[in-house]
Write a protein that holds these residues in place. Structure first.
Motif, PDB file in Angstrom:
ATOM      1  N   GLU A 286      26.822  38.130  33.864  1.00  0.00           N
ATOM      2  CA  GLU A 286      26.327  39.335  33.205  1.00  0.00           C
ATOM      3  C   GLU A 286      25.526  40.192  34.178  1.00  0.00           C
ATOM      4  O   GLU A 286      25.667  41.419  34.190  1.00  0.00           O
ATOM      5  N   ARG A 287      24.691  39.579  34.990  1.00  0.00           N
ATOM      6  CA  ARG A 287      23.937  40.348  35.967  1.00  0.00           C
ATOM      7  C   ARG A 287      24.860  40.971  37.011  1.00  0.00           C
ATOM      8  O   ARG A 287      24.623  42.104  37.455  1.00  0.00           O
ATOM      9  N   ALA A 288      25.889  40.239  37.406  1.00  0.00           N
ATOM     10  CA  ALA A 288      26.809  40.783  38.402  1.00  0.00           C
ATOM     11  C   ALA A 288      27.504  42.043  37.889  1.00  0.00           C
ATOM     12  O   ALA A 288      27.763  42.979  38.652  1.00  0.00           O
ATOM     13  N   LEU A 289      27.801  42.087  36.590  1.00  0.00           N
ATOM     14  CA  LEU A 289      28.465  43.257  36.027  1.00  0.00           C
ATOM     15  C   LEU A 289      27.615  44.507  36.163  1.00  0.00           C
ATOM     16  O   LEU A 289      28.148  45.625  36.227  1.00  0.00           O
ATOM     17  N   LEU A 290      26.298  44.357  36.193  1.00  0.00           N
ATOM     18  CA  LEU A 290      25.417  45.524  36.245  1.00  0.00           C
ATOM     19  C   LEU A 290      25.606  46.324  37.525  1.00  0.00           C
ATOM     20  O   LEU A 290      25.389  47.531  37.542  1.00  0.00           O
ATOM     21  N   GLY A 292      28.500  45.992  39.495  1.00  0.00           N
ATOM     22  CA  GLY A 292      29.906  45.960  39.878  1.00  0.00           C
ATOM     23  C   GLY A 292      30.266  44.818  40.801  1.00  0.00           C
ATOM     24  O   GLY A 292      31.243  44.913  41.556  1.00  0.00           O
ATOM     25  N   ALA A 293      29.500  43.723  40.764  1.00  0.00           N
ATOM     26  CA  ALA A 293      29.746  42.585  41.645  1.00  0.00           C
ATOM     27  C   ALA A 293      30.613  41.546  40.936  1.00  0.00           C
ATOM     28  O   ALA A 293      30.854  41.619  39.733  1.00  0.00           O
ATOM     29  N   THR A 294      31.055  40.570  41.701  1.00  0.00           N
ATOM     30  CA  THR A 294      31.853  39.472  41.162  1.00  0.00           C
ATOM     31  C   THR A 294      31.228  38.155  41.568  1.00  0.00           C
ATOM     32  O   THR A 294      30.694  38.012  42.677  1.00  0.00           O
ATOM     33  N   VAL A 295      31.279  37.177  40.666  1.00  0.00           N
ATOM     34  CA  VAL A 295      30.742  35.841  40.911  1.00  0.00           C
ATOM     35  C   VAL A 295      31.900  34.855  40.951  1.00  0.00           C
ATOM     36  O   VAL A 295      32.747  34.838  40.058  1.00  0.00           O
TER      37      VAL A 295
END
Length: 332
Positions: A286-290, A292-295
């Motif tokens: 969820e934090r990565a979406l803020l 535009g990142a990917t986990v």
């Protein structure tokens, strides 16, 4: 052509071919039916069924792919789309509508997650401030009072008062540590590298974990929101290692790749195996979406678990930062 007319056309084609064969082919049916005629009829029926099944399989394949995606789609893994089949029939419109719906849901999920995490960070700052101002000051006053009482106490009681002082001092240190974890002031004051260095030192001190750090010297300038996401993902990754991995060593890296900044955390623990993703990992996503990142989470090279967070970076943002904060390699 809609799905109904496509199926109707396929069946009409098969039945038309069968009728044409009966009309113009030298095939007759006797009464009673002869064995050779029965074999021909059964073979013809089998050919019709196989042809009809093959044509229907081709025509309905996009719907099968759509059903599989609908059962496995995860809004925390954006970008899952179905290629639209050629034409403008019902199946193509259905798949296009589903892809548009996924885009809207992902945008709404990112917006709602941003609001929720923003409120969460504000609440963390408020609690950290209260811990520092209220609880911390009260415990400091208690510590000073214990010192005054200990100084005036007789010798048999003085040792117990010293022990109470030490317990209070340890509790005060723990409160301050919790306040730092809730509100990483070093991140706001000194930047990402210093914050991650302080974080790994803190984890190494309290968990006994040996943590190796590696930071590229040419890290780009990042937005405050991006730095906070990197810090929180690193914090959650180290917390998972301390709680579940049963590891002795870990490695935290921040490196620059073409078009992205990658945070990596690797341990030598028991690995994630087939365990379901918990609230911590979903919180990372969820934090990565803020930003535009990917986990990406998978097995590490030393048998443990690897967590990788890739944050997109514009090509022109290659100015080195935080040189005074201690970039390079280190151990905690």
């Amino acid at each position: 052509m809609s799905l109904f007319w496509r199926i109707f056309a396929l069946n009409a084609l098969v039945l038309g071919l069968a009728t044409a064969l009966l009309l113009w082919a030298p095939v007759t049916v006797s009464v009673p039916v002869l064995l050779t005629e029965a074999v021909i009829l059964v073979c013809g029926l089998a050919v019709m069924l196989v042809a009809n099944a093959a044509l229907l399989r081709i025509g309905l394949a996009p719907l099968d792919r759509l059903a599989r995606l609908m059962t496995t789609v995860d809004l925390l893994r954006p970008g899952q789309r179905l290629p639209s089949p050629p034409g403008r029939g019902g199946v193509a419109e259905l798949i296009s509508t589903f892809n548009d719906m996924l885009e809207r849901l992902e945008a709404e999920r990112a917006t709602s997650s941003a609001r929720a995490l923003s409120a969460q960070e504000a609440e963390r700052r408020r609690i950290a401030q209260e811990l520092h101002d209220e609880v911390g000051q009260s415990m400091t006053a208690v510590l000073l009072a214990l010192k005054r009482v200990a100084d005036r106490s007789p010798e048999p009681l003085r040792a117990e008062m010293r022990q109470a002082q030490e317990t209070t001092r340890e509790s005060l240190d723990e409160v301050r540590r919790l306040a730092r974890r809730l509100r990483p002031g070093v991140l706001e004051d000194l930047g990402l590298v210093s914050a991650l260095t302080s974080l790994t030192d803190d984890f190494a001190t309290h968990t006994g974990l040996r943590i190796e750090r590696r930071f590229d010297p040419d890290l780009p300038v990042l937005r405050r929101e991006t730095e906070l996401v990197l810090y929180r993902v690193a914090q959650e990754g180290l917390t998972n290692i301390a709680r579940h991995a049963e590891a002795e060593n870990a490695e935290l890296t921040v490196r620059r790749t073409p078009g992205a900044l990658v945070l990596g955390i690797v341990d030598d623990g028991r690995g994630i195996g087939l365990a379901c993703e918990g609230a911590g990992i979903r919180g990372m996503r969820e934090r990565a979406l803020l930003v535009g990142a990917t986990v990406d989470i998978g097995p590490g090279g030393r048998g443990g678990t690897r967590v990788s967070l890739a944050v997109p970076v514009e090509p022109g943002s290659a100015a080195p930062v935080q040189a005074a904060a201690g970039t390079g390699c280190g151990e905690a």
